[in-house]
Design a protein around this motif. Structure first.
Motif, mmCIF file in Angstrom:
data_model
loop_
_atom_site.group_PDB
_atom_site.id
_atom_site.type_symbol
_atom_site.label_atom_id
_atom_site.label_comp_id
_atom_site.label_asym_id
_atom_site.label_seq_id
_atom_site.Cartn_x
_atom_site.Cartn_y
_atom_site.Cartn_z
ATOM 1 N N LYS A 278 -18.329 -76.645 -40.572
ATOM 2 C CA LYS A 278 -17.457 -75.576 -39.724
ATOM 3 C C LYS A 278 -18.496 -75.199 -38.434
ATOM 4 N N GLU A 279 -17.908 -74.725 -37.402
ATOM 5 C CA GLU A 279 -18.587 -74.226 -36.364
ATOM 6 C C GLU A 279 -18.481 -72.648 -36.639
ATOM 7 N N VAL A 280 -19.375 -71.943 -36.373
ATOM 8 C CA VAL A 280 -19.354 -70.811 -36.601
ATOM 9 C C VAL A 280 -20.130 -69.909 -35.483
ATOM 10 N N VAL A 281 -19.861 -68.519 -35.244
ATOM 11 C CA VAL A 281 -20.493 -67.726 -34.134
ATOM 12 C C VAL A 281 -21.765 -67.265 -34.778
ATOM 13 N N ARG A 282 -22.870 -67.655 -34.133
ATOM 14 C CA ARG A 282 -24.142 -67.215 -34.466
ATOM 15 C C ARG A 282 -24.782 -65.988 -33.831
ATOM 16 N N ASP A 283 -24.167 -65.871 -32.527
ATOM 17 C CA ASP A 283 -24.857 -64.537 -31.671
ATOM 18 C C ASP A 283 -23.898 -64.601 -30.525
ATOM 19 N N ARG A 284 -23.810 -63.446 -29.885
ATOM 20 C CA ARG A 284 -23.034 -63.165 -28.769
ATOM 21 C C ARG A 284 -23.799 -62.345 -27.845
ATOM 22 N N ILE A 285 -23.661 -63.088 -26.604
ATOM 23 C CA ILE A 285 -24.607 -62.636 -25.426
ATOM 24 C C ILE A 285 -23.803 -61.779 -24.545
ATOM 25 N N SER A 286 -23.781 -60.596 -24.134
ATOM 26 C CA SER A 286 -22.896 -59.806 -23.475
ATOM 27 C C SER A 286 -23.665 -59.112 -22.367
ATOM 28 N N ALA A 289 -21.965 -59.419 -16.113
ATOM 29 C CA ALA A 289 -21.334 -60.381 -15.675
ATOM 30 C C ALA A 289 -20.725 -61.428 -16.370
ATOM 31 N N TYR A 290 -21.143 -61.574 -17.636
ATOM 32 C CA TYR A 290 -20.495 -62.454 -18.426
ATOM 33 C C TYR A 290 -20.523 -62.043 -19.961
ATOM 34 N N ASP A 291 -19.884 -62.676 -20.731
ATOM 35 C CA ASP A 291 -19.695 -62.507 -22.311
ATOM 36 C C ASP A 291 -19.614 -63.920 -22.836
ATOM 37 N N GLU A 292 -20.714 -64.169 -23.659
ATOM 38 C CA GLU A 292 -20.606 -65.714 -24.073
ATOM 39 C C GLU A 292 -21.124 -65.822 -25.788
ATOM 40 N N GLU A 293 -20.248 -66.444 -26.447
ATOM 41 C CA GLU A 293 -20.531 -66.837 -27.841
ATOM 42 C C GLU A 293 -21.841 -67.641 -27.947
ATOM 43 N N VAL A 294 -22.637 -67.650 -28.741
ATOM 44 C CA VAL A 294 -23.551 -68.696 -29.495
ATOM 45 C C VAL A 294 -23.163 -69.424 -30.566
ATOM 46 N N ARG A 295 -22.681 -70.583 -30.459
ATOM 47 C CA ARG A 295 -22.065 -71.096 -31.703
ATOM 48 C C ARG A 295 -23.069 -72.378 -32.466
ATOM 49 N N GLU A 296 -22.866 -72.209 -33.536
ATOM 50 C CA GLU A 296 -23.814 -73.662 -34.136
ATOM 51 C C GLU A 296 -22.907 -74.075 -35.439
ATOM 52 N N GLU A 297 -23.244 -75.516 -35.778
ATOM 53 C CA GLU A 297 -22.332 -75.880 -36.835
ATOM 54 C C GLU A 297 -22.965 -75.703 -38.098
ATOM 55 N N ARG A 298 -22.466 -75.415 -39.320
ATOM 56 C CA ARG A 298 -22.926 -74.887 -40.394
ATOM 57 C C ARG A 298 -22.279 -75.938 -41.607
ATOM 58 N N THR A 299 -23.001 -76.510 -42.353
ATOM 59 C CA THR A 299 -22.359 -77.263 -43.265
ATOM 60 C C THR A 299 -22.370 -76.638 -44.781
#
Length: 360
Positions: A278-286, A289-299
């Motif tokens: 599953k791909e999950v949101v590990r962190d969010r950078i706000s 200028a922009y808002d971005e999610e840092v995603r990673e895949e977990r098993t």
């Protein structure tokens, strides 16, 4: 003479008759392991003693083979090589059967002990007393163990030859499976003869689905499976696993034995797991200028126990995550379909389950 003590001792033995028989079977397995180990020591010693003679025979065989090749004009004796290959295959086959027998003897006693302890923890002396059906079944297993396994191992210890390993293996397996089956059947009979505990009641009305109460079509995975709309949502043993999250699975079930409540044979194996990525949101950078999610895949790993606690008594599976977190239940045909459903239809927020673990 203290007759009261005699009466008390007699009643005590009667109370624990099943425990006594189970202990006898376990002790017989222990004796068979000891005999097998002594045979192994005897064979290793014999092999060591005959080591020099074997080397001499091999040297003589090489000289004779060289002479034969000389007589045949240097051609290889294909028949001799074929016979040598056959002997090598026979040794490998014997070794495999020997290993199977050793494993069967070693796991027999602990498997029966684990099964007995599990049922005794639930029913106490009522299970230890048992009934005549179980007494006769366990006595039959004792007779077979002592009359076949112990007898053949003792003969092998005397003769130095362990013949008919297949018969020994079959007898050992039959005694283990037969004893566990007898304990399982007794537990079923005792359970049926007492009221259902409140802890085993169904959670909501859709747990006993009717045609009108089935989940919506989009939330049901059929996989060409004709859904059984009668009976409870889960097997009774599944409900106990849900209710008691620390209750372990019996060794017999993990190794391919049937469920002792409903007889279902499940696709299990020692240490088996099903993987879900599953791909999950590990962190969010706000930033302004922009808002971005840092995603990673977990098993995520679904273990044997997860699959068992989802099985139904009339065949197929019901998703325990839907049972816990949703208003509608989901019925599925196979363990593969169940895992696919957990992957596709549930987010990681639903994976808070004792039988689901996460790896990076």
């Amino acid at each position: 003479m203290n007759y009261s003590n005699m009466i008390e001792e007699k009643n005590l033995k009667k109370t624990f008759i099943i425990a006594t028989l189970a202990s006898t079977i376990i002790g017989t397995f222990t004796t068979s392991v000891n005999l097998y180990d002594r045979i192994g020591q005897q064979r290793r010693q014999k092999k060591l003693d005959e080591g020099q003679n074997k080397k001499i025979k091999e040297l003589e065989a090489e000289i004779k083979a060289a002479e034969e090749r000389g007589k045949n004009g240097g051609r290889r004796d294909d028949d001799r090589d074929d016979r040598r290959d056959d002997r090598r295959d026979d040794r490998r086959d014997y070794g495999r059967r020997d290993d199977d027998l050793q494993m069967s003897l070693h796991r027999g006693g602990p498997a029966i002990q684990q099964e007995y302890d599990r049922y005794f923890a639930r029913l106490g002396q009522r299970f230890a007393l048992g009934d005549t059906i179980t007494q006769n079944q366990l006595q039959g297993q004792i007779i077979m163990l002592q009359g076949t396994v112990i007898k053949m191992l003792q003969e092998a210890l005397e003769t130095g030859r362990l013949d008919n390993i297949g018969k020994l293996y079959n007898a050992s397996e039959l005694a283990r499976v037969g004893s566990i089956s007898a304990l399982q059947q007794q537990y079923q009979r005792l359970q049926q003869s007492k009221p259902i505990r409140p802890g085993l009641t169904l959670r909501h009305s859709s747990s006993v689905p009717t045609m009108r109460q089935l989940p919506a079509p989009e939330s049901v995975t059929t996989e060409n499976f004709e859904l059984d709309t009668t009976g409870p949502l889960f097997c009774r043993y599944s409900r106990e696993l849900i209710r008691l999250p620390r209750m372990p699975l019996p060794d017999s079930l993990v190794h391919g034995g049937p469920c002792f409540e409903c007889g279902a044979v499940l696709p299990l194996g020692p240490g088996r797991v099903w993987k879900v990525a599953k791909e999950v949101v590990r962190d969010r950078i706000s930033t302004p200028a922009y808002d971005e999610e840092v995603r990673e895949e977990r098993t995520y790993l679904l273990n044997n126990r997860f699959v068992v606690k989802c099985h139904r008594q009339n065949g197929g599976f019901a998703c325990v995550l839907c049972y816990r977190f949703r208003d509608k239940d989901t019925l599925l045909e196979s363990a593969k379909g169940l895992v696919r459903h957990v992957w596709q239809k549930h987010g990681v927020e639903d994976y808070d389950d004792v039988d689901i673990t996460v790896v990076a």
